[in-house]
Design an enzyme around this catalytic site. Structure first.
Site, PDB file in Angstrom:
ATOM      1  N   ASN A 196     -12.988  -2.669   2.571  1.00 30.54           N
ATOM      2  CA  ASN A 196     -13.835  -1.502   2.806  1.00 30.54           C
ATOM      3  C   ASN A 196     -14.890  -1.470   1.700  1.00 30.54           C
ATOM      4  O   ASN A 196     -14.546  -1.492   0.512  1.00 30.54           O
ATOM      5  CB  ASN A 196     -13.001  -0.219   2.784  1.00 30.54           C
ATOM      6  CG  ASN A 196     -12.073  -0.131   3.980  1.00 30.54           C
ATOM      7  OD1 ASN A 196     -12.409  -0.605   5.070  1.00 30.54           O
ATOM      8  ND2 ASN A 196     -10.899   0.445   3.783  1.00 30.54           N
ATOM      9  N   HIS A 215     -10.279  -4.583  -3.540  1.00 32.81           N
ATOM     10  CA  HIS A 215      -8.958  -4.862  -2.968  1.00 32.81           C
ATOM     11  C   HIS A 215      -9.118  -5.302  -1.527  1.00 32.81           C
ATOM     12  O   HIS A 215      -9.905  -4.751  -0.770  1.00 32.81           O
ATOM     13  CB  HIS A 215      -8.041  -3.633  -3.052  1.00 32.81           C
ATOM     14  CG  HIS A 215      -8.668  -2.384  -2.519  1.00 32.81           C
ATOM     15  ND1 HIS A 215      -9.566  -1.650  -3.247  1.00 32.81           N
ATOM     16  CD2 HIS A 215      -8.532  -1.753  -1.332  1.00 32.81           C
ATOM     17  CE1 HIS A 215      -9.961  -0.615  -2.533  1.00 32.81           C
ATOM     18  NE2 HIS A 215      -9.360  -0.656  -1.356  1.00 32.81           N
ATOM     19  N   LEU A 216      -8.335  -6.310  -1.168  1.00 34.27           N
ATOM     20  CA  LEU A 216      -8.285  -6.799   0.212  1.00 34.27           C
ATOM     21  C   LEU A 216      -7.055  -6.199   0.874  1.00 34.27           C
ATOM     22  O   LEU A 216      -5.935  -6.343   0.370  1.00 34.27           O
ATOM     23  CB  LEU A 216      -8.206  -8.326   0.219  1.00 34.27           C
ATOM     24  CG  LEU A 216      -8.040  -9.008   1.581  1.00 34.27           C
ATOM     25  CD1 LEU A 216      -9.200  -8.689   2.525  1.00 34.27           C
ATOM     26  CD2 LEU A 216      -7.902 -10.522   1.400  1.00 34.27           C
ATOM     27  N   GLN A 269     -14.337   3.038   1.582  1.00 29.26           N
ATOM     28  CA  GLN A 269     -13.728   2.686   0.292  1.00 29.26           C
ATOM     29  C   GLN A 269     -13.423   3.951  -0.500  1.00 29.26           C
ATOM     30  O   GLN A 269     -14.284   4.821  -0.652  1.00 29.26           O
ATOM     31  CB  GLN A 269     -14.677   1.776  -0.513  1.00 29.26           C
ATOM     32  CG  GLN A 269     -14.056   1.261  -1.794  1.00 29.26           C
ATOM     33  CD  GLN A 269     -14.900   0.188  -2.483  1.00 29.26           C
ATOM     34  OE1 GLN A 269     -16.010  -0.126  -2.040  1.00 29.26           O
ATOM     35  NE2 GLN A 269     -14.374  -0.357  -3.568  1.00 29.26           N
ATOM     36  N   ASP A 308       0.854  -1.193   0.000  1.00 30.26           N
ATOM     37  CA  ASP A 308       0.000   0.000   0.000  1.00 30.26           C
ATOM     38  C   ASP A 308       0.891   1.244   0.000  1.00 30.26           C
ATOM     39  O   ASP A 308       1.922   1.297   0.668  1.00 30.26           O
ATOM     40  CB  ASP A 308      -0.910  -0.005   1.228  1.00 30.26           C
ATOM     41  CG  ASP A 308      -2.050   0.981   1.097  1.00 30.26           C
ATOM     42  OD1 ASP A 308      -3.201   0.541   0.945  1.00 30.26           O
ATOM     43  OD2 ASP A 308      -1.787   2.209   1.147  1.00 30.26           O
TER      44      ASP A 308
END
Ligand code: 5GP
Ligand code: ZN
Length: 113
Positions: free
Chosen positions: A86, A99-100, A93, A31
């Site tokens: 999210n 996406h996890l 989100q 990330d």
């Protein structure tokens, strides 16, 4: 949002983008704005906006399996980690390509913010 303007579509299609894992179905990458010592995302290569839309698609199993194997490689499998999707505005989100989040390397707190 079409795929040409989607940041995660662009990143996952870029052969020079540094990933932690990549196959024909999913990619995992760090990330940009990490919230824990280890924070990576697992993303299907197919553009699907939300986890709700993904339903019971087989990609869901691949996303989780990738999360666990990359967590092992990152050294957080034993100490534990948090998995977060999210969903939508109140869910927090911001990128509308599924996406996890995988977060670890520190004690997580509850409830989440
Ligand atoms: P969300 O808020 O949608 O659940 O999570 C989006 C995540 O994507 C955020 O944690 C944010 O830091 C990450 N992110 C957004 N843009 C980029 C990018 O260009 N590169 C990477 N590696 N992560 C990104
Ligand atoms: Zn996309």
């Amino acid at each position: 949002m079409d795929t040409a303007h989607c940041i995660f579509c662009r990143l996952s299609a870029d052969p020079n983008f540094k990933t932690l894992f990549r196959d024909e179905d999913v990619v995992a990458f760090a990330d940009l704005n990490p919230q824990a010592p280890v924070h990576f995302l697992v993303v299907p290569r197919r553009h699907v906006e939300t986890i709700a839309e993904l339903g019971d698609d087989h990609l869901l199993g691949l996303i989780f399996a990738t999360a666990h194997s990359v967590a092992r490689e990152q050294g957080i499998a034993e100490s534990g980690y948090r998995l977060v999707f999210n969903q939508g505005s109140n869910g927090g989100q911001t990128v509308y390509h599924v996406h996890l989040h995988v977060l670890g390397g520190r004690q997580m707190t509850w409830p989440p913010g």
